[in-house]
Scaffold this active site. Structure first.
Site, PDB file in Angstrom:
ATOM      1  N   GLU A   1       7.682   2.717  -6.160  1.00 54.19           N
ATOM      2  CA  GLU A   1       8.001   2.176  -4.864  1.00 54.19           C
ATOM      3  C   GLU A   1       7.975   2.968  -3.900  1.00 54.19           C
ATOM      4  O   GLU A   1       8.620   4.291  -3.971  1.00 54.19           O
ATOM      5  CB  GLU A   1       9.003   1.156  -4.961  1.00 54.19           C
ATOM      6  CG  GLU A   1       9.515   0.472  -3.506  1.00 54.19           C
ATOM      7  CD  GLU A   1       8.442  -0.494  -2.906  1.00 54.19           C
ATOM      8  OE1 GLU A   1       7.567  -0.176  -2.867  1.00 54.19           O
ATOM      9  OE2 GLU A   1       8.879  -1.510  -2.747  1.00 54.19           O
ATOM     10  N   ASP A   2       7.579   2.942  -2.503  1.00 52.21           N
ATOM     11  CA  ASP A   2       7.778   4.008  -1.426  1.00 52.21           C
ATOM     12  C   ASP A   2       9.208   3.985  -0.862  1.00 52.21           C
ATOM     13  O   ASP A   2       9.959   4.846  -0.496  1.00 52.21           O
ATOM     14  CB  ASP A   2       6.899   3.815  -0.467  1.00 52.21           C
ATOM     15  CG  ASP A   2       6.874   2.174   0.047  1.00 52.21           C
ATOM     16  OD1 ASP A   2       7.276   1.371  -0.491  1.00 52.21           O
ATOM     17  OD2 ASP A   2       6.021   1.926   1.365  1.00 52.21           O
TER      18      ASP A   2
ATOM     19  N   ARG B   1       0.281   6.016   8.168  1.00 51.78           N
ATOM     20  CA  ARG B   1       0.063   6.348   6.568  1.00 51.78           C
ATOM     21  C   ARG B   1      -0.258   7.924   6.497  1.00 51.78           C
ATOM     22  O   ARG B   1       0.083   8.460   5.426  1.00 51.78           O
ATOM     23  CB  ARG B   1      -0.587   5.337   6.040  1.00 51.78           C
ATOM     24  CG  ARG B   1      -0.130   4.142   5.904  1.00 51.78           C
ATOM     25  CD  ARG B   1      -0.955   3.239   4.883  1.00 51.78           C
ATOM     26  NE  ARG B   1      -0.841   1.752   5.218  1.00 51.78           N
ATOM     27  CZ  ARG B   1       0.024   0.987   4.477  1.00 51.78           C
ATOM     28  NH1 ARG B   1       1.057   1.464   3.955  1.00 51.78           N
ATOM     29  NH2 ARG B   1       0.108  -0.255   4.870  1.00 51.78           N
TER      30      ARG B   1
ATOM     31  N   ASP C   1      14.533  -1.203   0.966  1.00 55.04           N
ATOM     32  CA  ASP C   1      15.338  -1.429   1.870  1.00 55.04           C
ATOM     33  C   ASP C   1      16.191  -2.509   1.621  1.00 55.04           C
ATOM     34  O   ASP C   1      17.421  -2.096   1.407  1.00 55.04           O
ATOM     35  CB  ASP C   1      14.139  -1.881   2.938  1.00 55.04           C
ATOM     36  CG  ASP C   1      14.786  -1.840   4.241  1.00 55.04           C
ATOM     37  OD1 ASP C   1      15.749  -1.295   4.915  1.00 55.04           O
ATOM     38  OD2 ASP C   1      14.032  -2.899   4.980  1.00 55.04           O
TER      39      ASP C   1
ATOM     40  N   LYS D   1      17.255   2.976   1.202  1.00 52.53           N
ATOM     41  CA  LYS D   1      17.939   2.831   2.606  1.00 52.53           C
ATOM     42  C   LYS D   1      19.092   1.814   2.304  1.00 52.53           C
ATOM     43  O   LYS D   1      18.945   0.646   2.526  1.00 52.53           O
ATOM     44  CB  LYS D   1      16.832   2.101   3.676  1.00 52.53           C
ATOM     45  CG  LYS D   1      17.247   2.464   5.058  1.00 52.53           C
ATOM     46  CD  LYS D   1      16.431   1.623   5.965  1.00 52.53           C
ATOM     47  CE  LYS D   1      14.975   2.020   6.103  1.00 52.53           C
ATOM     48  NZ  LYS D   1      14.323   1.029   7.073  1.00 52.53           N
TER      49      LYS D   1
ATOM     50  N   PHE E   1      13.691   3.342  10.735  1.00 55.93           N
ATOM     51  CA  PHE E   1      12.442   2.825  10.376  1.00 55.93           C
ATOM     52  C   PHE E   1      11.620   4.199  10.301  1.00 55.93           C
ATOM     53  O   PHE E   1      11.448   5.138  11.025  1.00 55.93           O
ATOM     54  CB  PHE E   1      11.838   1.926  11.528  1.00 55.93           C
ATOM     55  CG  PHE E   1      10.490   1.103  10.977  1.00 55.93           C
ATOM     56  CD1 PHE E   1      10.833  -0.144  10.285  1.00 55.93           C
ATOM     57  CD2 PHE E   1       9.201   1.665  10.910  1.00 55.93           C
ATOM     58  CE1 PHE E   1       9.806  -0.638   9.607  1.00 55.93           C
ATOM     59  CE2 PHE E   1       8.157   1.046  10.075  1.00 55.93           C
ATOM     60  CZ  PHE E   1       8.602  -0.056   9.565  1.00 55.93           C
TER      61      PHE E   1
ATOM     62  N   LYS F   1       0.858  -1.097   0.062  1.00 51.61           N
ATOM     63  CA  LYS F   1      -0.082   0.145   0.076  1.00 51.61           C
ATOM     64  C   LYS F   1       0.843   1.309   0.043  1.00 51.61           C
ATOM     65  O   LYS F   1       0.360   2.226  -0.202  1.00 51.61           O
ATOM     66  CB  LYS F   1      -0.759  -0.071   1.267  1.00 51.61           C
ATOM     67  CG  LYS F   1      -1.808  -0.963   1.558  1.00 51.61           C
ATOM     68  CD  LYS F   1      -2.658  -0.989   2.781  1.00 51.61           C
ATOM     69  CE  LYS F   1      -3.547  -2.054   3.008  1.00 51.61           C
ATOM     70  NZ  LYS F   1      -4.030  -2.077   4.336  1.00 51.61           N
ATOM     71  N   GLY F   2       1.955   1.134   0.285  1.00 54.70           N
ATOM     72  CA  GLY F   2       3.005   2.330   0.547  1.00 54.70           C
ATOM     73  C   GLY F   2       3.132   3.351  -0.535  1.00 54.70           C
ATOM     74  O   GLY F   2       3.289   4.556  -0.104  1.00 54.70           O
TER      75      GLY F   2
ATOM     76  N   ASP G   1       3.947   2.742   6.361  1.00 52.79           N
ATOM     77  CA  ASP G   1       3.066   2.497   7.521  1.00 52.79           C
ATOM     78  C   ASP G   1       4.164   1.730   8.543  1.00 52.79           C
ATOM     79  O   ASP G   1       5.444   1.301   8.186  1.00 52.79           O
ATOM     80  CB  ASP G   1       1.912   1.567   7.358  1.00 52.79           C
ATOM     81  CG  ASP G   1       2.452   0.087   7.059  1.00 52.79           C
ATOM     82  OD1 ASP G   1       3.600   0.015   6.022  1.00 52.79           O
ATOM     83  OD2 ASP G   1       2.050  -0.838   7.502  1.00 52.79           O
TER      84      ASP G   1
END
Ligand code: IMP
Length: 177
Positions: free
Chosen positions: A99-100, A165, A103, A131, A152, A43-44, A159
């Site tokens: 993409e949000d 969010r 990582d 990241k 984080f 959902k990001g 989220d």
């Protein structure tokens, strides 16, 4: 971390807006006249996608795909599955994945492999945040927003266990005490 982590601003909404504008300008240069398929990872990416496409003044299509990876925990399991698939064919399309956050890179590598098998004309990645200190597999990010530290992050669609969010800024989640 305590059970009540608090968000602290890392990138203000104005900085996010400027970043999205810059990314839109880069994308416009490359995709004008190509009718690309922008594929958001749920959902990001929903908030980023919504802001980005309003700045792209050429024909395009929007799709979303949902992958399972984190399941509410902070560590990637590395076992990724498509839980809500594509409704548009990818074959022959210019596909731009939205993409949000990248990582470890495991999620996006899985998705890029999955998409390459479906024979797009081109496949590129736009990530709002990266990241790199956590990377486990190499990933090429064609359009990168900002690099974030090994913390984080939440907000602007991103989220922690489905919370935060709705924050308009990108924040680092820190223990209260
Ligand atoms: P990767 O597979 O480790 O690259 O993780 C990618 C996905 O994990 C992202 O799409 C996010 O959903 C989630 N994720 C990774 N880091 C963070 C973070 O700092 N905050 C929130 N979600 C994260």
């Amino acid at each position: 971390m305590s059970s009540q982590p608090e968000p602290h601003i890392l990138f203000r909404r104005e900085e996010i807006e400027a970043t999205v504008k810059r990314l839109a300008a880069e994308i416009k240069q490359d995709y004008q006249g190509k009718h690309p398929l922008l594929l958001g990872i749920l959902k990001g990416s929903f908030m980023f996608m919504a802001d980005l496409i309003r700045l792209l003044n050429f024909p395009l299509e929007v799709e979303f795909i949902r992958l399972s990876s984190y399941r509410g925990s902070r560590e990637s399991s590395g076992r990724i599955k498509v839980v809500q698939g594509l409704r548009s064919p990818v074959k022959g399309r210019d596909v731009l994945v939205i993409e949000d956050i990248v990582d470890t890179g495991l999620t996006i590598s899985f998705l890029l492999d999955y998409l390459w098998k479906r024979k797009p004309a081109s496949l590129k990645l736009c990530a709002l945040t990266d990241k790199p200190s956590r990377r486990q597999v190499p990933v090429t990010i064609n359009y990168l927003g900002v690099t974030v530290p090994n913390k984080f992050i939440v907000g602007y669609g991103i989220d922690w266990d489905e919370q935060f969010r709705n924050l308009p800024d990108i924040c680092v989640l820190e223990a209260k005490d």
